[in-house]
Design a protein around this motif. Sequence first.
Motif, PDB file in Angstrom:
ATOM      1  N   SER A  35      39.491  49.315  49.114  1.00 46.25           N
ATOM      2  CA  SER A  35      40.622  48.424  49.341  1.00 46.25           C
ATOM      3  C   SER A  35      40.608  47.326  48.282  1.00 46.25           C
ATOM      4  N   ASP A  36      41.698  46.568  48.212  1.00 45.39           N
ATOM      5  CA  ASP A  36      41.726  45.440  47.279  1.00 45.39           C
ATOM      6  C   ASP A  36      40.572  44.479  47.568  1.00 45.39           C
ATOM      7  N   ALA A  37      40.335  44.230  48.866  1.00 42.24           N
ATOM      8  CA  ALA A  37      39.260  43.311  49.260  1.00 42.24           C
ATOM      9  C   ALA A  37      37.896  43.862  48.859  1.00 42.24           C
ATOM     10  N   ASP A  38      37.708  45.183  49.004  1.00 47.66           N
ATOM     11  CA  ASP A  38      36.440  45.802  48.604  1.00 47.66           C
ATOM     12  C   ASP A  38      36.174  45.566  47.119  1.00 47.66           C
ATOM     13  N   ILE A  39      37.199  45.752  46.310  1.00 43.73           N
ATOM     14  CA  ILE A  39      37.030  45.603  44.854  1.00 43.73           C
ATOM     15  C   ILE A  39      36.702  44.156  44.502  1.00 43.73           C
ATOM     16  N   ARG A  40      37.408  43.207  45.128  1.00 44.10           N
ATOM     17  CA  ARG A  40      37.134  41.795  44.821  1.00 44.10           C
ATOM     18  C   ARG A  40      35.721  41.417  45.250  1.00 44.10           C
ATOM     19  N   THR A  41      35.295  41.899  46.416  1.00 38.69           N
ATOM     20  CA  THR A  41      33.941  41.613  46.893  1.00 38.69           C
ATOM     21  C   THR A  41      32.907  42.216  45.952  1.00 38.69           C
ATOM     22  N   TRP A  42      33.149  43.446  45.516  1.00 41.71           N
ATOM     23  CA  TRP A  42      32.237  44.153  44.592  1.00 41.71           C
ATOM     24  C   TRP A  42      32.120  43.376  43.279  1.00 41.71           C
ATOM     25  N   CYS A  43      33.250  42.973  42.723  1.00 39.66           N
ATOM     26  CA  CYS A  43      33.240  42.256  41.446  1.00 39.66           C
ATOM     27  C   CYS A  43      32.532  40.908  41.568  1.00 39.66           C
ATOM     28  N   THR A  44      32.760  40.201  42.681  1.00 36.54           N
ATOM     29  CA  THR A  44      32.081  38.925  42.895  1.00 36.54           C
ATOM     30  C   THR A  44      30.571  39.119  42.977  1.00 36.54           C
ATOM     31  N   ALA A  45      30.157  40.169  43.669  1.00 36.00           N
ATOM     32  CA  ALA A  45      28.720  40.456  43.792  1.00 36.00           C
ATOM     33  C   ALA A  45      28.095  40.752  42.447  1.00 36.00           C
ATOM     34  N   CYS A  46      28.889  41.298  41.522  1.00 30.68           N
ATOM     35  CA  CYS A  46      28.380  41.673  40.197  1.00 30.68           C
ATOM     36  C   CYS A  46      28.627  40.588  39.156  1.00 30.68           C
ATOM     37  N   GLY A  47      29.222  39.460  39.585  1.00 33.47           N
ATOM     38  CA  GLY A  47      29.527  38.398  38.634  1.00 33.47           C
ATOM     39  C   GLY A  47      30.611  38.811  37.648  1.00 33.47           C
ATOM     40  N   ALA A  48      31.560  39.614  38.123  1.00 40.75           N
ATOM     41  CA  ALA A  48      32.608  40.141  37.241  1.00 40.75           C
ATOM     42  C   ALA A  48      33.981  39.935  37.872  1.00 40.75           C
ATOM     43  N   ASP A  49      34.220  38.728  38.350  1.00 39.61           N
ATOM     44  CA  ASP A  49      35.517  38.447  38.979  1.00 39.61           C
ATOM     45  C   ASP A  49      36.685  38.686  38.023  1.00 39.61           C
ATOM     46  N   ASP A  50      36.425  38.536  36.724  1.00 36.78           N
ATOM     47  CA  ASP A  50      37.505  38.688  35.746  1.00 36.78           C
ATOM     48  C   ASP A  50      38.020  40.120  35.648  1.00 36.78           C
ATOM     49  N   GLN A  51      37.274  41.091  36.195  1.00 37.47           N
ATOM     50  CA  GLN A  51      37.682  42.494  36.125  1.00 37.47           C
ATOM     51  C   GLN A  51      38.369  42.980  37.399  1.00 37.47           C
ATOM     52  N   ALA A  52      38.425  42.128  38.401  1.00 36.98           N
ATOM     53  CA  ALA A  52      38.942  42.553  39.709  1.00 36.98           C
ATOM     54  C   ALA A  52      40.405  42.989  39.631  1.00 36.98           C
ATOM     55  N   ASP A  53      41.244  42.196  38.987  1.00 37.32           N
ATOM     56  CA  ASP A  53      42.677  42.512  38.952  1.00 37.32           C
ATOM     57  C   ASP A  53      42.939  43.853  38.272  1.00 37.32           C
ATOM     58  N   ASP A  54      42.239  44.117  37.174  1.00 34.59           N
ATOM     59  CA  ASP A  54      42.428  45.379  36.466  1.00 34.59           C
ATOM     60  C   ASP A  54      41.982  46.556  37.323  1.00 34.59           C
ATOM     61  N   LEU A  55      40.863  46.406  37.999  1.00 34.57           N
ATOM     62  CA  LEU A  55      40.364  47.488  38.852  1.00 34.57           C
ATOM     63  C   LEU A  55      41.292  47.727  40.048  1.00 34.57           C
ATOM     64  N   ILE A  56      41.846  46.665  40.590  1.00 40.16           N
ATOM     65  CA  ILE A  56      42.784  46.810  41.709  1.00 40.16           C
ATOM     66  C   ILE A  56      44.023  47.561  41.248  1.00 40.16           C
ATOM     67  N   ALA A  57      44.519  47.220  40.068  1.00 38.78           N
ATOM     68  CA  ALA A  57      45.691  47.926  39.535  1.00 38.78           C
ATOM     69  C   ALA A  57      45.387  49.401  39.321  1.00 38.78           C
ATOM     70  N   THR A  58      44.191  49.694  38.839  1.00 36.65           N
ATOM     71  CA  THR A  58      43.778  51.084  38.644  1.00 36.65           C
ATOM     72  C   THR A  58      43.712  51.824  39.968  1.00 36.65           C
ATOM     73  N   ALA A  59      43.130  51.172  40.981  1.00 32.78           N
ATOM     74  CA  ALA A  59      43.001  51.801  42.299  1.00 32.78           C
ATOM     75  C   ALA A  59      44.369  52.097  42.900  1.00 32.78           C
ATOM     76  N   ARG A  60      45.314  51.197  42.712  1.00 31.35           N
ATOM     77  CA  ARG A  60      46.656  51.425  43.255  1.00 31.35           C
ATOM     78  C   ARG A  60      47.347  52.570  42.528  1.00 31.35           C
ATOM     79  N   ALA A  61      47.098  52.703  41.227  1.00 33.87           N
ATOM     80  CA  ALA A  61      47.671  53.819  40.472  1.00 33.87           C
ATOM     81  C   ALA A  61      47.116  55.146  40.972  1.00 33.87           C
ATOM     82  N   VAL A  62      45.819  55.172  41.246  1.00 29.63           N
ATOM     83  CA  VAL A  62      45.199  56.386  41.794  1.00 29.63           C
ATOM     84  C   VAL A  62      45.820  56.713  43.139  1.00 29.63           C
TER      85      VAL A  62
END
Length: 282
Positions: free
Chosen positions: A56-83
């Motif tokens: 989910s969008d929330a899963d991706i944001r939580t994952w990115c925060t845990a990895c110190g990569a909040d800047d990649q969350a929006d791109d990954l969310i867009a990719t997930a929605r395309a899939v």
Amino acid sequence: MTVSPSSSAQAAREALAVRLTHLRKDAGLTGKDLSARCGWHPAKTTRLQKGAAPPSDADIRTWCTACGADDQADDLIATARAVDSMYLEWRRLHQGGMRTVQEDWYALHEQTRICRVYVSNVPPGFFQTPGFATALMGQITAFQGTPNDVAEAVAARVARSRFLYEGGHRYVVLMEESILRYRTADPDAMRGQLRHLLTVMPLASVSLGIIPFTAQRTVWPLEAFYLHDDTVAVVETLTAEIKVTQPRELADYAKAFAGLAEMAVYGDTARTLIQAAIDALE
């Protein structure tokens, strides 16, 4: 969302899972470490990393925060929605009625230069008359149990026919002869639909081939598919719309279309088959 029967959708889902896995590894975290930071069970991390479950969008944001990569969350969310949009159940698409989906198709056809279409059940939407479309979409709405906005949906579907008369668009259509004989609508609507096929055949933008019952098959009857400029194939099944973008699969659909085209008849021979179907309704 269940795992798609289309390998394009599954391949894209797996590619997203790989990106998530790389984020974890780049952060120097084990699966257990990441799960603890995210506050969920390690089994969930495993499922996401295998592409066995869509994040989910929330899963991706939580994952990115845990990895110190909040800047990649929006791109990954867009990719997930395309899939997610590669495999969509009709009931989900039609949950608010059919009009919106028809308008989305309008936008896709507006962008398409060459559209190759194979149908084995009903004429393509841009060839349908209001009477035929009303009967067909009424049946679909009743079967799916979705909101009835047939009148609005029909108007949006028929609007697509404008591209037949505008420059810059070409439609190469293959139809099984069975479509001419199926009583999808009442006799009057069927008669009007078949006569409309005769009307659009001479258009410069249209190539219409009919695959006769008697054709020696080299390609078996398939589900309906629309090839848009060799960039996406939209496949229609009973339960879902599948958007195929993987080059290998697109090549397979193009190969199938070429084989089906060789079995079809055109011009006067095709018109004779259509006229015979009209005469059978008299």
